[in-house]
Design a protein around this motif. Structure first.
Motif, PDB file in Angstrom:
ATOM      1  N   THR A 298       0.844  -1.191   0.000  1.00 59.42           N
ATOM      2  CA  THR A 298       0.000   0.000   0.000  1.00 59.42           C
ATOM      3  C   THR A 298       0.882   1.245   0.000  1.00 59.42           C
ATOM      4  OG1 THR A 298      -1.642  -1.196   1.299  1.00 59.42           O
ATOM      5  CG2 THR A 298      -1.927   1.168   1.117  1.00 59.42           C
ATOM      6  N   ARG A 299       0.613   2.149  -0.933  1.00 59.84           N
ATOM      7  CA  ARG A 299       1.297   3.439  -0.969  1.00 59.84           C
ATOM      8  C   ARG A 299       0.294   4.516  -0.588  1.00 59.84           C
ATOM      9  NH1 ARG A 299       4.056   6.450  -6.234  1.00 59.84           N
ATOM     10  NH2 ARG A 299       4.329   8.497  -5.231  1.00 59.84           N
ATOM     11  N   ILE A 300       0.619   5.313   0.429  1.00 62.92           N
ATOM     12  CA  ILE A 300      -0.279   6.351   0.922  1.00 62.92           C
ATOM     13  C   ILE A 300       0.321   7.707   0.610  1.00 62.92           C
ATOM     14  CG2 ILE A 300      -1.464   7.325   2.916  1.00 62.92           C
ATOM     15  CD1 ILE A 300      -0.189   3.843   3.202  1.00 62.92           C
ATOM     16  N   ASP A 301      -0.389   8.505  -0.197  1.00 66.49           N
ATOM     17  CA  ASP A 301       0.022   9.865  -0.519  1.00 66.49           C
ATOM     18  C   ASP A 301      -0.877  10.837   0.230  1.00 66.49           C
ATOM     19  OD1 ASP A 301       1.953   9.051  -2.360  1.00 66.49           O
ATOM     20  OD2 ASP A 301       0.423   8.793  -3.905  1.00 66.49           O
ATOM     21  N   SER A 302      -0.284  11.872   0.828  1.00 69.12           N
ATOM     22  CA  SER A 302      -1.049  12.930   1.484  1.00 69.12           C
ATOM     23  C   SER A 302      -0.361  14.251   1.218  1.00 69.12           C
ATOM     24  CB  SER A 302      -1.153  12.661   2.988  1.00 69.12           C
ATOM     25  OG  SER A 302       0.121  12.737   3.584  1.00 69.12           O
ATOM     26  N   LEU A 303      -0.893  15.322   1.790  1.00 71.35           N
ATOM     27  CA  LEU A 303      -0.298  16.651   1.582  1.00 71.35           C
ATOM     28  C   LEU A 303       1.067  16.778   2.223  1.00 71.35           C
ATOM     29  CD1 LEU A 303      -3.432  18.926   2.118  1.00 71.35           C
ATOM     30  CD2 LEU A 303      -2.382  18.258  -0.044  1.00 71.35           C
ATOM     31  N   THR A 304       1.350  15.936   3.202  1.00 70.96           N
ATOM     32  CA  THR A 304       2.578  16.114   3.976  1.00 70.96           C
ATOM     33  C   THR A 304       3.639  15.075   3.692  1.00 70.96           C
ATOM     34  OG1 THR A 304       1.600  14.864   5.786  1.00 70.96           O
ATOM     35  CG2 THR A 304       1.360  17.271   5.838  1.00 70.96           C
ATOM     36  N   LYS A 305       3.219  13.853   3.332  1.00 68.86           N
ATOM     37  CA  LYS A 305       4.230  12.808   3.169  1.00 68.86           C
ATOM     38  C   LYS A 305       3.704  11.654   2.335  1.00 68.86           C
ATOM     39  CE  LYS A 305       2.947  10.536   7.502  1.00 68.86           C
ATOM     40  NZ  LYS A 305       3.424  10.027   8.804  1.00 68.86           N
ATOM     41  N   THR A 614     -10.485  -2.361  -1.011  1.00 72.60           N
ATOM     42  CA  THR A 614     -10.078  -1.009  -0.645  1.00 72.60           C
ATOM     43  C   THR A 614      -9.132  -1.057   0.548  1.00 72.60           C
ATOM     44  OG1 THR A 614     -12.028  -0.783   0.786  1.00 72.60           O
ATOM     45  CG2 THR A 614     -12.223   0.034  -1.477  1.00 72.60           C
ATOM     46  N   SER A 615      -8.462   0.071   0.801  1.00 74.54           N
ATOM     47  CA  SER A 615      -7.504   0.165   1.909  1.00 74.54           C
ATOM     48  C   SER A 615      -8.076   1.053   3.004  1.00 74.54           C
ATOM     49  CB  SER A 615      -6.179   0.752   1.407  1.00 74.54           C
ATOM     50  OG  SER A 615      -5.272   0.950   2.462  1.00 74.54           O
ATOM     51  N   PHE A 616      -7.825   0.692   4.278  1.00 73.69           N
ATOM     52  CA  PHE A 616      -8.228   1.517   5.403  1.00 73.69           C
ATOM     53  C   PHE A 616      -7.213   1.364   6.532  1.00 73.69           C
ATOM     54  CE2 PHE A 616      -9.873  -2.599   6.498  1.00 73.69           C
ATOM     55  CZ  PHE A 616      -9.915  -2.660   7.884  1.00 73.69           C
ATOM     56  N   THR A 624      -6.738  -4.129   4.395  1.00 74.18           N
ATOM     57  CA  THR A 624      -7.596  -4.124   3.211  1.00 74.18           C
ATOM     58  C   THR A 624      -8.975  -4.671   3.566  1.00 74.18           C
ATOM     59  OG1 THR A 624      -6.843  -6.316   2.511  1.00 74.18           O
ATOM     60  CG2 THR A 624      -5.665  -4.423   1.631  1.00 74.18           C
ATOM     61  N   LEU A 625      -9.975  -4.138   2.888  1.00 72.69           N
ATOM     62  CA  LEU A 625     -11.358  -4.579   3.074  1.00 72.69           C
ATOM     63  C   LEU A 625     -11.880  -5.087   1.735  1.00 72.69           C
ATOM     64  CD1 LEU A 625     -14.065  -4.755   4.658  1.00 72.69           C
ATOM     65  CD2 LEU A 625     -14.536  -2.425   3.838  1.00 72.69           C
ATOM     66  N   ASP A 757      -9.614   9.205   0.512  1.00 71.96           N
ATOM     67  CA  ASP A 757     -10.302   9.571   1.749  1.00 71.96           C
ATOM     68  C   ASP A 757      -9.782  10.942   2.178  1.00 71.96           C
ATOM     69  OD1 ASP A 757     -11.675   9.723   4.090  1.00 71.96           O
ATOM     70  OD2 ASP A 757     -10.558   8.153   5.132  1.00 71.96           O
ATOM     71  N   GLY A 758     -10.475  12.001   1.736  1.00 69.84           N
ATOM     72  CA  GLY A 758      -9.994  13.358   2.030  1.00 69.84           C
ATOM     73  C   GLY A 758      -8.692  13.617   1.284  1.00 69.84           C
ATOM     74  N   ASN A 759      -7.647  14.014   2.026  1.00 64.04           N
ATOM     75  CA  ASN A 759      -6.334  14.237   1.441  1.00 64.04           C
ATOM     76  C   ASN A 759      -5.507  12.959   1.353  1.00 64.04           C
ATOM     77  OD1 ASN A 759      -6.742  17.012   1.153  1.00 64.04           O
ATOM     78  ND2 ASN A 759      -6.144  17.386   3.297  1.00 64.04           N
ATOM     79  N   ARG A 760      -6.073  11.839   1.811  1.00 65.72           N
ATOM     80  CA  ARG A 760      -5.335  10.580   1.862  1.00 65.72           C
ATOM     81  C   ARG A 760      -5.680   9.729   0.637  1.00 65.72           C
ATOM     82  NH1 ARG A 760      -5.619   5.277   4.220  1.00 65.72           N
ATOM     83  NH2 ARG A 760      -3.721   4.733   5.388  1.00 65.72           N
ATOM     84  N   ILE A 761      -4.693   9.453  -0.184  1.00 72.19           N
ATOM     85  CA  ILE A 761      -4.871   8.627  -1.378  1.00 72.19           C
ATOM     86  C   ILE A 761      -4.051   7.353  -1.206  1.00 72.19           C
ATOM     87  CG2 ILE A 761      -4.643   8.489  -3.879  1.00 72.19           C
ATOM     88  CD1 ILE A 761      -4.785  11.514  -3.973  1.00 72.19           C
ATOM     89  N   SER A 762      -4.727   6.205  -1.229  1.00 71.63           N
ATOM     90  CA  SER A 762      -4.051   4.925  -1.029  1.00 71.63           C
ATOM     91  C   SER A 762      -4.061   4.139  -2.339  1.00 71.63           C
ATOM     92  CB  SER A 762      -4.744   4.107   0.064  1.00 71.63           C
ATOM     93  OG  SER A 762      -4.788   4.816   1.278  1.00 71.63           O
ATOM     94  N   THR A 763      -2.876   3.770  -2.800  1.00 71.17           N
ATOM     95  CA  THR A 763      -2.726   2.925  -3.980  1.00 71.17           C
ATOM     96  C   THR A 763      -2.377   1.518  -3.517  1.00 71.17           C
ATOM     97  OG1 THR A 763      -1.954   4.818  -5.260  1.00 71.17           O
ATOM     98  CG2 THR A 763      -1.549   2.627  -6.175  1.00 71.17           C
TER      99      THR A 763
END
Length: 818
Positions: A298-305, A614-616, A624-625, A757-763
């Protein structure tokens, strides 16, 4: 509820009309006399082999008019019902044989007449084309369906219904037993009616049926409006072995092997007009290790990291599987016009076992120990009344059905030496179903027939959770339907059959999170079939129908299955049904003993239901769900070719090739998979050496299977059997093998998804490798006693809910099933 009251009123009107006009549309009461039946066995005079599908006409001697008729079954047996005492001529005809006429008489004192064995001889001018096959035809191509005769295929011994399905033309079956017909979902019936064991998962229900209990499998690609509208791809009807003969008759089958053991027993006792039929079946699969390798990145992209999470798993599950089933049926003819039958059936099945896996979570190595137990039980009770008249083909039926089912899922898992809490949870699902149905058939003439009917289905599905904070789940679904079908000739060789079915569905469900919700909808389902008879026994057919696929318990149940803590599963009760439009053009012909059937089709399905990953994030860990969604619209183009050929009289070759496209799109969500090609190939060679020795080979190839998020690799199955007839052909012994050169079937599945999910993008990238132990060797024995004669009775058919086509175990399993 107004529509359900309307259904009740409709059924009441049927009763009233029938009471006023007992003979159909006639005005007065008829004098009823007890009539009888004429029976016989038709054999080839040279080979002494049965002549199946020979045409028989019963002609009154006084006026030389035909009053009854029928065709012989696969054993050459004939049974003409509702024969009034009189003098007749019995005319027997079959392509390539001389027509034979025999005088036959029945009297009021002896209304039944058993003609014994009747031999017919080949005509001299086609004798050279008559081929004596050493083995029985495994595939039959009929005007409205294709039939796979499982009892004639020795490679099925020692398997279950899942193994049988893998060899049925036009079907594709994955490693868990999920079935598709030409790329579309199917409705599976048993003896023309549903079983409560199918309510949670078709894949699990098929594993409960020993292959030795299956007589044949019918594949219906273009059902008329008379059938429930369920099944976007069509209907599969599994016919089990039964008998209905004077005296006592039955069959015994047993098999033992390295993979599983099966047993099946069928017994019929018939005296006069009373028949009692009972059956018992059991299967026991040894616990074998199935290896599972799993990788979740899982790769998580957000505004900060940007962060990366990696979870890998390498382990096994060692599951055993056992089950048993039994049934008892009673059938009674009050007279030639009134019949009452009832059948009780019970199934019980369990599977599960321990498992262990090595986990690596972001470089940290852990060990997970687990245990899974899954149980299924179901009870079905049918009562059917049928009334016929002296008018051939006129029939009025009333049917009732009660079905109750229960399935349990219990699992425990613990990650050793970590801060993760042990999981210990269970779920009990219950399914209750009540059905009332009435049907009426009236033949205006031999070629013009009207069929009408009404039906009500009342379902309650409940799911009880051991974790009270989740809340229980209660789901009610009521379906009211009515139909009309008319068939007639447009010309001498052009036939038409068309109809319309209406279905009103009322749904209400209650969950802890969402409270009470309701969803009612009304649909119309037209069907049209036009067939043209061509020269040389060829047929051309064009058909259209509309169908629906409603989600069942495994799709709807919101139970949170955490048998794998990092890969959670749950259903969604707000799923909408699928609706599909189907168009098919088919051609079939017979050329000197060879059979060719070809078809092309188009299907458009809206609201396609597929699994979704999906990822959570939970307790600081990315998980993953897996759930289900209505992903979009699918357009499918496809073709199917089946051919059977005899290079020598005792050698039969057959093959089936099916291809179809996969494409799903959704303009609102931006889903667009592109177009992919799926295919499945079936091949079989059977040779009869004489003196009862037979040898068979088969092979099945299923192409990679696509979903909107990923792909599952291709699968290959192959096997062989050798069989010897014994005890004057009443019994047989044999050996068989499945995938003898490879122990495991390696299946790889890859999925990709993006979650916002908001600013959180999970690939998410997910890869699963399953090594499924498929290789087996076995021995089998079968024996038939008494005189068998198969008959079909009118039964309820509830074919209107989408079954679990995604995961074995109702989509709630915690490992690989064997």
């Amino acid at each position: 509820m107004k529509k359900l009251l309307l259904l009740t009123l409709t059924i009441a009107l049927f009763f009233k009309a029938h009471a006023q006009f007992p003979g159909g549309f006639g005005g007065g009461a008829k004098k009823t006399t007890v009539t009888g039946r004429i029976t016989a066995v038709i054999l080839d005079s040279l080979t002494k082999k049965p002549i199946d599908y020979a045409t028989v006409s019963l002609i009154n001697v006084k006026d030389n008019k035909s009053v009854n008729g029928g065709v012989t079954d696969e054993k050459g047996k004939l049974s003409l019902q509702n024969v009034s005492p009189d003098a007749y001529k019995l005319m027997i005809g079959f392509m390539g044989y001389k027509t034979k006429t025999i005088l036959v008489t029945t009297t009021p004192g002896k209304p039944d007449n058993n003609m014994g064995t009747i031999y017919i001889s080949s005509t001299e001018n086609v004798l050279a084309d008559v081929q004596v096959q050493g083995t029985k035809a495994v595939i039959e191509n009929k005007i409205d369906r294709m039939v796979y005769n499982a009892e004639a295929d020795g490679t099925n011994a020692g398997g279950d219904a899942t193994d049988v399905m893998r060899k049925v033309p036009m079907l594709s079956v994955d490693v868990d037993g999920n079935v598709q017909l030409r790329g579309g979902a199917v409705r599976v019936l048993i003896n023309g009616k549903p079983s409560g064991t199918m309510a949670s998962s078709v894949a699990d229900a098929l594993k409960m049926i020993p292959a030795e209990q299956i007589k044949s499998v019918e594949v219906i690609t273009s059902p008329s409006a008379k059938y429930d509208a369920e099944g976007s791809g069509g209907i599969i009807n599994i016919i089990t072995k039964k008998s209905n003969a004077q005296g006592v008759s039955g069959t015994v089958n047993a098999s033992a092997g390295t993979r599983q053991n099966n047993g099946a027993f069928n017994l019929t006792a018939k005296t006069g007009r009373l028949s009692i039929n009972t059956s018992l079946g059991t299967n026991l699969a040894y616990a074998q290790k199935s290896r599972v390798q799993f990788e979740n990145n899982t790769r998580i992209d957000s505004l900060t990291k940007t962060t990366f999470n990696n979870i890998s798993q390498d382990g096994y599950s060692k599951w055993s599987r056992n089950g048993y089933n039994g049934s008892v049926g009673v059938d009674y003819d009050f007279n030639a016009y009134n019949n009452l039958s009832s059948n009780l059936k019970y199934n019980n099945f369990s599977n599960g076992g321990p498992g262990e896996a090595d986990y690596t979570i972001n470089g940290v190595k852990l060990v997970n120990k687990s245990d899974m137990d899954m149980g299924f039980s179901n009870f079905d009770w049918n009562v059917d009344y049928k009334h016929t008249t002296k008018k051939e083909g006129e029939e009025f039926t009333i049917s009732g059905q009660l079905s109750t089912g229960r399935n349990t899922t219990e699992f425990q898992n613990e990650i050793m030496g970590s801060n993760f809490k042990p999981i210990n949870n269970n779920n009990t699902g219950k399914n209750k179903e009540y059905t009332a149905q009435t049907d009426y058939t009236y033949p205006f003439s031999k070629s013009t027939i009207l069929e009408v009917g009404a039906k009500g289905i009342f379902r309650n599905i409940s799911s009880e959770f051991s974790n009270e904070s989740e809340g229980d789940f209660d789901y009610n679904q009521d379906v009211a339907s009515a139909y009309g079908v008319i068939s007639f000739k447009l010309s001498k060789k052009l036939n038409f059959k068309g109809g319309l079915r209406s279905e009103y569905t009322s749904i209400s469900f209650n969950t802890e999170k969402a409270g009470i919700q309701k969803n009612d909808y009304f649909n119309l389902f037209p069907s049209v079939i036009i067939s043209q008879t061509l020269k040389g026994n060829a047929t051309l057919k064009l058909s259209y129908n509309r169908r629906v696929q409603r989600p069942s318990l495994s799709y709807l149940n919101p139970f949170r299955n955490e048998s794998d803590q990092f890969n959670v599963r749950e259903g969604r009760p707000d799923l909408a049904p699928e609706l599909s439009d189907n168009l098919e053009l088919g051609y079939s012909t017979f050329i000197k003993g060879s059979v060719i059937n070809a078809s092309v089709f188009y299907r458009r399905t809206g609201g396609v239901i597929e699994s979704s990953i999906t990822s959570f994030k939970e307790n600081g860990v990315d998980k993953t769900l897996t759930s289900f969604i209505n992903v979009g619209v699918a357009q499918t183009y496809g073709a199917n070719v089946f051919a059977s050929y005899n290079p020598k009289p005792k050698w039969t070759l057959m093959t089936n090739l099916g291809v179809n496209t996969y494409e799903v799109s959704n303009s609102l969500t931006g889903v667009s998979t592109g177009t992919f090609l799926n295919y499945n190939i079936f091949g079989r060679s059977a040779y009869g050496f004489g003196k009862g020795y037979n040898f068979e080979l088969f092979g099945v190839v299923n192409s990679p299977r696509r979903t909107y998020q990923g792909k599952t690799d291709a699968m290959v199955f192959y096997g062989a059997s050798f069989k010897k007839d014994i005890l004057n052909k009443k019994g047989s012994i044999g050996i068989n093998t499945l995938n003898p050169f490879t122990r495991d079937l390696h299946i790889k599945t890859v999925n990709n998804s993006v979650t916002t999910d908001g600013n959180r993008i999970s690939t998410l990238y997910q890869s699963t490798n399953i090594y499924y132990p498929l290789r087996s060797f076995g021995v089998n024995f079968s024996y038939s006693f008494g005189k068998l004669k198969f008959t079909e009775k009118k039964k309820i058919k509830n074919d209107d809910t989408k079954q679990d086509q995604q995961q074995g175990g109702g989509g709630m399993g915690g490992g690989v099933q064997q």
